[in-house]
Design a protein around this motif. Sequence first.
Motif, PDB file in Angstrom:
ATOM      1  N   ASP A 114      19.447  -0.995   9.873  1.00 14.28           N
ATOM      2  CA  ASP A 114      20.759  -0.519   9.446  1.00 14.28           C
ATOM      3  C   ASP A 114      20.982   0.864  10.048  1.00 14.28           C
ATOM      4  O   ASP A 114      20.354   1.831   9.633  1.00 14.28           O
ATOM      5  N   GLU A 115      21.843   0.936  11.010  1.00 10.98           N
ATOM      6  CA  GLU A 115      22.159   2.191  11.694  1.00 10.98           C
ATOM      7  C   GLU A 115      20.905   2.958  12.101  1.00 10.98           C
ATOM      8  O   GLU A 115      20.683   4.085  11.660  1.00 10.98           O
ATOM      9  N   GLU A 128      19.876   1.591   5.151  1.00 16.71           N
ATOM     10  CA  GLU A 128      20.584   2.800   4.757  1.00 16.71           C
ATOM     11  C   GLU A 128      19.691   4.043   4.836  1.00 16.71           C
ATOM     12  O   GLU A 128      19.516   4.756   3.851  1.00 16.71           O
ATOM     13  N   THR A 172      25.936  -2.573   5.004  1.00 16.68           N
ATOM     14  CA  THR A 172      24.728  -2.295   4.232  1.00 16.68           C
ATOM     15  C   THR A 172      24.600  -3.250   3.050  1.00 16.68           C
ATOM     16  O   THR A 172      23.508  -3.729   2.740  1.00 16.68           O
TER      17      THR A 172
HETATM   18 MG   LIG Z   1      25.923   1.384   5.627  1.00 18.43          MG
END
Ligand SMILES: [Mg+2]
Lengths: 373, 334
Positions: free
Chosen positions: B186-187, B109, B69
């Motif tokens: 991000d994810e 995030e 991140t």
């Molecule tokens: Mg992260």
Amino acid sequence: MSRTDATARTGAAPEEPPATGPADGPGVVIDGADRPAIRVATPDAATPDAATSDVATPDAATPDAATSDVATSDAAASGGAPASTPPGGAMPDAGASGAPARARPVAGTWRLLRSELGLTFRRPRNLVLLALLAVVPVVIGVVLRAMGGGGPSIIAQAAGNGLMLTFGAMSVVAQLHLPLAVAVVAGDAVAGEAGTGTLRYLLTAPAGRTRLLLVKFADIAVYAAAACAVVTAAALLTGLALFPAGPVTLLSGTTISFADGLLRVLAVTGYAAVGMAAFGAVGLAVSTLTEAPIGAVAATVGAVVCSNIFGLIPQLEPVRPYLITSWWGEFDGVLRDPVAVDTMTQGLLVFAAYIAVFGTVAWARFTGRDITG
Amino acid sequence: MNATLTGEGAHEAAPPPLAPAASTGDCAIVTRGLTKRFRGGQVAVDDLHLAVPRGAVYGFLGPNGSGKTTTIRMLLGLVAPTGGGWELLGRPMPAGLAAALPGVGALVEGPAFYPYLSGAANLLRYDAADPTADGRTARARVAAVLDRVGLSAAAGKRYRAYSLGMRQRLAIAATLLGPRELLVLDEPTNGLDPQGTREVRALVKQVAAGGTTVFVSSHLLAEVEQMCTHVGVMRGGRLAAQGPIAELRAGRAPLVRVLTPDAARAAAVLERLGLSGARAAGEEAVAEIGDLPPERACAELVDAGVAVRGFTVARPSLEEVFVGLTGEGFDVEN
Ligand SMILES: [Mg+2]
Ligand SMILES: Nc1ncnc2c1ncn2[C@@H]1O[C@H](COP(=O)(O)OP(=O)(O)OP(=O)(O)O)[C@@H](O)[C@H]1O
């Protein structure tokens, strides 16, 4: 996972083989101590029950089969082309085909400001603050009506002329009520967005840090002006409803027409709005220092309270001209004939200085800061 | 050859170092020695050399706290690096941020929206922040992306009332608002159900098929493996490996694994058979099987009197290679 997938590949039941108990011996794999299962892998696989033994032939063990051990759940994934359609089907694609979009500095910034104002003026909290501001002149007017007027103070003069209530009410709310409302909006401006994480998405949009800060300040200034206008409007309506209206007798003794009086009311409202916008710059600067909006609001309100207290301490007399709180109520000049502009001009200069200094602080901090929230 | 996988002993699958992506000529993302030392002294990202080719779907992998991140925040100009430089879409950063970012859709995030606004109003808000976006087409674009992530029915619902998965979908919708050359996710599958995860994968593939480069972070290889053309693996703020996923796949030698109380003797037998990398660990002996027929190895072991309790030949899964690269265990590295 690899186990189930291997099972699925060989066409056996997708469930785990039933536990058959551990067994020793060559060619037997005890796969996993917790859930014993026997698998025999051999070219001579003449297994009667495919469900209990996982047969992998040499062909099946090609490098490809061995490597795609997780590629079974999404059948479309193993192919090159995207076979499955997304929910909703086709749409104008976000492909890289189009020419790079041009920035629209004016239209784009205007749109962002409208969006910002929409947020500010739709938030119940901000509207409640405006409503509370509207209540103050009403209360003053009702109390004045009930107790009867008279005397030299601006407030008391409202009993003689409804228009005077606007000046009286403004001088009352300018010291604490108005700054409180502005502090809530200004303190929240950046810290609130940082706290909820929306700031990172605004900045990657990309709003641009300087541009966003300018828009935020414009938004605060508009809210400050709206707050002042609400006070004036409420005072005007209350004054005209409860007290006589007509030509206004000024502090200097001369009398001006009602229309002229209204103009002066406007001037006072504008002056207060600039003073509150300048205070908004202070709040905005504080707001860039933290990710906790409550803290930013509290610190900004605290600054007003301290400043007001400093203004009351005789020993701090030399500092007073530099305190923004000293200038908010300095609009008596409009109640003289001709209008005494010098004090208000000084006040406006102080406000401009506050905007310059705290605007710079906010800018320096905000453009150099890591956005980790 | 047997392809049964046991899912154990992953760390022993020593992966070959992947070749660094050779040319940085036509890359959507390039970083040169990118470093972030936070004020507390923590080095979150250390001397990072990323090269994400245009058109690639790049899986940016690493366990919790490995700096994914933070890297993404630096790429997007949210966090200033303390060392090194980077390019986005061919433009040197941070000078070119304003020019590059309109072509970049970002999910950083997790979702973040205004709870008191509806899903559609939230997207309009972010769209308004983009100076290149046309306000006149905003409503149509918002409706289209909501449709694309399956949120049309909830468009008018307040974000506060969205479920975790709906929030994640809304965040993905926001990344698709404009024409994008690059998506940074991000994810993206955090909080999604299996169906949602599959949909995200399909969406990523669809977007990538349109020529958009996708940079997607995850701590789970399996989540991104199927859609990635390239991977980079982070470990403790450093890049442990990077390259086309085919190289990662190809570099894995099949291992023979013998479960036995006489692990040392078994290892000796395997070594005598000419297998490389023979070693014993606890009740297990491991070696690279090479061209040797597994049944011969097994027979030799039994002949030598080794009490064979288990015998497997397996190519380490990508997951195992990944764990080998990133280290094991649940402890977050510092
Ligand atoms: Mg992260
Ligand atoms: N603002 C900050 N100040 C100090 N240290 C930080 C800050 N943000 C992150 N870190 C540290 O940097 C390291 C990397 O964090 P980062 O969030 O980049 O990891 P990650 O790979 O995204 O992890 P995850 O998979 O859990 O999301 C961590 O050790 C974290 O503690």
